[in-house]
Structures are given as structure tokens and as C-alpha cells.
Design a protein around this motif. Structure first.
Motif, PDB file in Angstrom:
ATOM      1  N   LEU A   1       1.066 -14.171   1.281  1.00  0.00           N
ATOM      2  CA  LEU A   1       1.584 -15.076   0.239  1.00  0.00           C
ATOM      3  C   LEU A   1       2.935 -15.671   0.603  1.00  0.00           C
ATOM      4  CD1 LEU A   1       0.464 -13.224  -3.001  1.00  0.00           C
ATOM      5  CD2 LEU A   1      -0.543 -15.246  -1.927  1.00  0.00           C
ATOM      6  N   GLU A   2       3.802 -14.890   1.222  1.00  0.00           N
ATOM      7  CA  GLU A   2       5.109 -15.428   1.587  1.00  0.00           C
ATOM      8  C   GLU A   2       5.015 -16.409   2.736  1.00  0.00           C
ATOM      9  OE1 GLU A   2       7.760 -12.074   2.017  1.00  0.00           O
ATOM     10  OE2 GLU A   2       7.841 -11.767  -0.154  1.00  0.00           O
ATOM     11  N   ALA A   3       3.926 -16.359   3.504  1.00  0.00           N
ATOM     12  CA  ALA A   3       3.705 -17.318   4.587  1.00  0.00           C
ATOM     13  C   ALA A   3       3.061 -18.601   4.076  1.00  0.00           C
ATOM     14  CB  ALA A   3       2.836 -16.692   5.682  1.00  0.00           C
ATOM     15  N   GLY A   4       2.783 -18.644   2.745  1.00  0.00           N
ATOM     16  CA  GLY A   4       2.230 -19.861   2.164  1.00  0.00           C
ATOM     17  C   GLY A   4       0.728 -19.878   2.053  1.00  0.00           C
ATOM     18  N   ARG A   5       0.100 -18.752   2.090  1.00  0.00           N
ATOM     19  CA  ARG A   5      -1.365 -18.655   1.962  1.00  0.00           C
ATOM     20  C   ARG A   5      -1.820 -19.272   0.690  1.00  0.00           C
ATOM     21  NH1 ARG A   5      -6.136 -19.215   2.647  1.00  0.00           N
ATOM     22  NH2 ARG A   5      -7.643 -17.601   2.333  1.00  0.00           N
TER      23      ARG A   5
ATOM     24  N   MET B   1      -5.090   7.262   0.753  1.00  0.00           N
ATOM     25  CA  MET B   1      -5.065   6.135  -0.179  1.00  0.00           C
ATOM     26  C   MET B   1      -3.668   5.531  -0.267  1.00  0.00           C
ATOM     27  SD  MET B   1      -7.492   7.571  -3.252  1.00  0.00           S
ATOM     28  CE  MET B   1      -6.993   6.316  -4.412  1.00  0.00           C
ATOM     29  N   HIS B   2      -2.650   6.375  -0.342  1.00  0.00           N
ATOM     30  CA  HIS B   2      -1.270   5.876  -0.425  1.00  0.00           C
ATOM     31  C   HIS B   2      -0.936   5.029   0.807  1.00  0.00           C
ATOM     32  CE1 HIS B   2       3.128   5.836  -0.375  1.00  0.00           C
ATOM     33  NE2 HIS B   2       3.027   5.911  -1.692  1.00  0.00           N
ATOM     34  N   GLY B   3      -1.303   5.523   1.978  1.00  0.00           N
ATOM     35  CA  GLY B   3      -1.042   4.766   3.206  1.00  0.00           C
ATOM     36  C   GLY B   3      -1.779   3.438   3.231  1.00  0.00           C
ATOM     37  N   ALA B   4      -3.050   3.458   2.860  1.00  0.00           N
ATOM     38  CA  ALA B   4      -3.842   2.224   2.861  1.00  0.00           C
ATOM     39  C   ALA B   4      -3.318   1.237   1.824  1.00  0.00           C
ATOM     40  CB  ALA B   4      -5.314   2.542   2.605  1.00  0.00           C
ATOM     41  N   MET B   5      -2.988   1.718   0.635  1.00  0.00           N
ATOM     42  CA  MET B   5      -2.502   0.830  -0.421  1.00  0.00           C
ATOM     43  C   MET B   5      -1.149   0.221  -0.060  1.00  0.00           C
ATOM     44  SD  MET B   5      -3.752   3.213  -3.615  1.00  0.00           S
ATOM     45  CE  MET B   5      -2.686   2.477  -4.834  1.00  0.00           C
ATOM     46  N   THR B   6      -0.304   0.978   0.611  1.00  0.00           N
ATOM     47  CA  THR B   6       0.979   0.452   1.072  1.00  0.00           C
ATOM     48  C   THR B   6       0.743  -0.674   2.074  1.00  0.00           C
ATOM     49  OG1 THR B   6       2.065   2.570   0.674  1.00  0.00           O
ATOM     50  CG2 THR B   6       3.152   1.065   2.219  1.00  0.00           C
ATOM     51  N   LYS B   7      -0.185  -0.466   3.004  1.00  0.00           N
ATOM     52  CA  LYS B   7      -0.528  -1.512   3.970  1.00  0.00           C
ATOM     53  C   LYS B   7      -1.120  -2.733   3.272  1.00  0.00           C
ATOM     54  CE  LYS B   7      -1.482   1.565   7.846  1.00  0.00           C
ATOM     55  NZ  LYS B   7      -2.555   2.130   8.689  1.00  0.00           N
ATOM     56  N   ASP B   8      -1.947  -2.497   2.255  1.00  0.00           N
ATOM     57  CA  ASP B   8      -2.562  -3.605   1.521  1.00  0.00           C
ATOM     58  C   ASP B   8      -1.499  -4.500   0.891  1.00  0.00           C
ATOM     59  OD1 ASP B   8      -5.072  -2.510   2.116  1.00  0.00           O
ATOM     60  OD2 ASP B   8      -5.220  -1.467   0.190  1.00  0.00           O
ATOM     61  N   LEU B   9      -0.536  -3.895   0.206  1.00  0.00           N
ATOM     62  CA  LEU B   9       0.512  -4.703  -0.430  1.00  0.00           C
ATOM     63  C   LEU B   9       1.384  -5.416   0.591  1.00  0.00           C
ATOM     64  CD1 LEU B   9       1.795  -2.877  -3.633  1.00  0.00           C
ATOM     65  CD2 LEU B   9       0.477  -4.973  -3.441  1.00  0.00           C
ATOM     66  N   ARG B  10       1.662  -4.760   1.708  1.00  0.00           N
ATOM     67  CA  ARG B  10       2.442  -5.429   2.769  1.00  0.00           C
ATOM     68  C   ARG B  10       1.691  -6.648   3.290  1.00  0.00           C
ATOM     69  NH1 ARG B  10       3.667  -0.396   6.119  1.00  0.00           N
ATOM     70  NH2 ARG B  10       5.175   0.617   4.788  1.00  0.00           N
ATOM     71  N   ARG B  11       0.387  -6.483   3.489  1.00  0.00           N
ATOM     72  CA  ARG B  11      -0.431  -7.601   3.989  1.00  0.00           C
ATOM     73  C   ARG B  11      -0.465  -8.731   2.959  1.00  0.00           C
ATOM     74  NH1 ARG B  11      -4.449  -8.323   8.013  1.00  0.00           N
ATOM     75  NH2 ARG B  11      -6.046  -9.794   7.350  1.00  0.00           N
ATOM     76  N   LEU B  12      -0.633  -8.378   1.685  1.00  0.00           N
ATOM     77  CA  LEU B  12      -0.620  -9.390   0.626  1.00  0.00           C
ATOM     78  C   LEU B  12       0.712 -10.122   0.612  1.00  0.00           C
ATOM     79  CD1 LEU B  12      -1.953 -10.693  -1.860  1.00  0.00           C
ATOM     80  CD2 LEU B  12      -0.945  -8.840  -3.218  1.00  0.00           C
ATOM     81  N   LYS B  13       1.801  -9.384   0.683  1.00  0.00           N
ATOM     82  CA  LYS B  13       3.143  -9.965   0.714  1.00  0.00           C
ATOM     83  C   LYS B  13       3.277 -10.938   1.885  1.00  0.00           C
ATOM     84  CE  LYS B  13       7.924  -8.338   1.412  1.00  0.00           C
ATOM     85  NZ  LYS B  13       8.641  -8.871   0.256  1.00  0.00           N
ATOM     86  N   THR B  14       2.849 -10.503   3.063  1.00  0.00           N
ATOM     87  CA  THR B  14       2.937 -11.349   4.259  1.00  0.00           C
ATOM     88  C   THR B  14       2.133 -12.629   4.095  1.00  0.00           C
ATOM     89  OG1 THR B  14       3.312  -9.426   5.676  1.00  0.00           O
ATOM     90  CG2 THR B  14       2.486 -11.421   6.752  1.00  0.00           C
TER      91      THR B  14
ATOM     92  N   SER C   1       4.134  -0.176  -5.109  1.00  0.00           N
ATOM     93  CA  SER C   1       4.558  -1.499  -5.561  1.00  0.00           C
ATOM     94  C   SER C   1       5.423  -2.138  -4.492  1.00  0.00           C
ATOM     95  CB  SER C   1       5.299  -1.420  -6.901  1.00  0.00           C
ATOM     96  OG  SER C   1       6.562  -0.854  -6.746  1.00  0.00           O
ATOM     97  N   ASP C   2       5.535  -3.448  -4.586  1.00  0.00           N
ATOM     98  CA  ASP C   2       6.357  -4.186  -3.640  1.00  0.00           C
ATOM     99  C   ASP C   2       6.803  -5.484  -4.295  1.00  0.00           C
ATOM    100  OD1 ASP C   2       7.691  -4.908  -1.326  1.00  0.00           O
ATOM    101  OD2 ASP C   2       5.946  -4.728  -0.025  1.00  0.00           O
ATOM    102  N   HIS C   3       7.916  -6.013  -3.820  1.00  0.00           N
ATOM    103  CA  HIS C   3       8.408  -7.318  -4.262  1.00  0.00           C
ATOM    104  C   HIS C   3       7.786  -8.376  -3.361  1.00  0.00           C
ATOM    105  CE1 HIS C   3      11.102 -10.808  -4.279  1.00  0.00           C
ATOM    106  NE2 HIS C   3      11.184 -10.531  -5.562  1.00  0.00           N
ATOM    107  N   ILE C   4       7.234  -9.406  -3.982  1.00  0.00           N
ATOM    108  CA  ILE C   4       6.650 -10.530  -3.251  1.00  0.00           C
ATOM    109  C   ILE C   4       7.432 -11.773  -3.662  1.00  0.00           C
ATOM    110  CG2 ILE C   4       4.569 -11.911  -2.831  1.00  0.00           C
ATOM    111  CD1 ILE C   4       2.943  -9.364  -3.562  1.00  0.00           C
ATOM    112  N   ALA C   5       7.977 -12.463  -2.702  1.00  0.00           N
ATOM    113  CA  ALA C   5       8.832 -13.620  -2.962  1.00  0.00           C
ATOM    114  C   ALA C   5       7.998 -14.874  -3.253  1.00  0.00           C
ATOM    115  CB  ALA C   5       9.773 -13.856  -1.784  1.00  0.00           C
ATOM    116  N   ARG C   6       7.181 -14.766  -4.277  1.00  0.00           N
ATOM    117  CA  ARG C   6       6.368 -15.882  -4.769  1.00  0.00           C
ATOM    118  C   ARG C   6       6.289 -15.744  -6.282  1.00  0.00           C
ATOM    119  NH1 ARG C   6       6.651 -19.651  -1.732  1.00  0.00           N
ATOM    120  NH2 ARG C   6       4.887 -20.599  -2.769  1.00  0.00           N
TER     121      ARG C   6
END
Length: 146
Positions: free
Chosen positions: A142-146, A127-140, A8-13
Motif C-alpha cells: 500500500l505504501e508503494a501505491g498498490r 501464526m504470530h510470525g506469519a501475521m507479522t509478515k502479512d501486515l509488513r507485506r500489506l504495508k509495503t 498491528s502496524d502503522h500504514i502510511a495510507r
């Protein structure tokens, strides 16, 4: 042997924005490291019963599988299960308000068979490594205004 990986991750959106983007399978190749393509087999938008064919690259192998949406609570929860493919899998997205943003959790569970069952511990770490990267990419994105 069961594989169960959650990140999980916090996304500022706002929750609605995160859920709308992440919950639309059409966007998956943009934020999932391993997903190459998604093809709708039913008409969009996402609803219970929706089916999508995914092509992914994982641990050096091409994987083709079909997900079916089995649960949808708009803005809160999306659950998909593989209807076809090499590894029975369930993927769950949850979105919860957190401060001024969203706590998104991504969980994959499944029961590998055959050789995949022997390789489950390696698969779990990958899977854990890939999923962590996936959420980081999603966060980046969306927070950049995608």
C-alpha cells in the motif's frame, strides 16, 4: 486451549484505502504469506453473510476452509469466522486513523481440537510470525501505491 494472536502496524495510507484493499478477500493472496487462493461463494462485494473459500499452506500442510463475514463496519472493522474447515477460527481486522495514516490490527482467535490442540503453543508462535509478515507485506504494497 484457546489460540489468540494479535498484531498491528502503522500504514502510511488513509483508512479508507487500507480498509478497501485489506477488506477485499480477493486481494488476500497478494498480501497474506500463506494464502494461495480465494474463491467467492457469494457475490462480491463484502457484506455480512458473504462466504469465501480459502486455500492456504500453513506449517507444511494444505488447509482449505470457508470464511463467513459476521460483522462489517465499513472502514472500521471486519470480522470473519470459519464456516467450514479444520480449525474453528475468527479473524478480525480493525482500522483506526493514526496521524496521517492508519493503524491496522489483525487478530485471529480459535479453539483447536485433536492434535492441533496439543500443538497450540507452536501454532500460536507460527501464526504470530506469519501475521507479522502479512501486515509488513500489506504495508509495503500500500505504501508503494498498490
Amino acid at each position: 486451549m484457546q489460540v489468540d494472536v494479535e498484531v498491528s502496524d502503522h500504514i502510511a495510507r488513509p483508512v479508507g484505502e487500507v480498509a478497501a484493499y485489506a477488506g477485499d478477500p480477493t486481494n488476500a493472496p497478494e498480501w497474506y504469506v500463506n494464502i494461495r487462493s480465494v474463491e467467492w461463494q457469494t457475490e462480491p462485494p463484502v457484506r455480512v453473510g458473504s462466504r469465501m473459500a480459502f486455500v492456504a499452506q500453513f506449517l507444511g500442510r494444505r488447509l482449505a476452509y470457508t470464511y463467513e463475514v459476521v460483522e462489517l463496519v465499513p472502514g472500521e472493522r471486519l470480522v470473519m469466522e470459519t464456516a467450514e474447515g479444520p480449525f474453528p477460527m475468527q479473524t478480525t481486522y480493525t482500522w483506526v486513523p493514526e496521524g496521517t495514516g492508519t493503524r491496522m490490527t489483525l487478530r485471529n482467535t480459535g479453539s483447536p481440537s485433536g492434535f492441533a490442540r496439543i500443538a497450540a503453543p507452536v501454532m500460536r508462535r507460527a501464526m504470530h510470525g506469519a501475521m507479522t509478515k502479512d501486515l509488513r507485506r500489506l504495508k509495503t504494497l500500500l505504501e508503494a501505491g498498490r
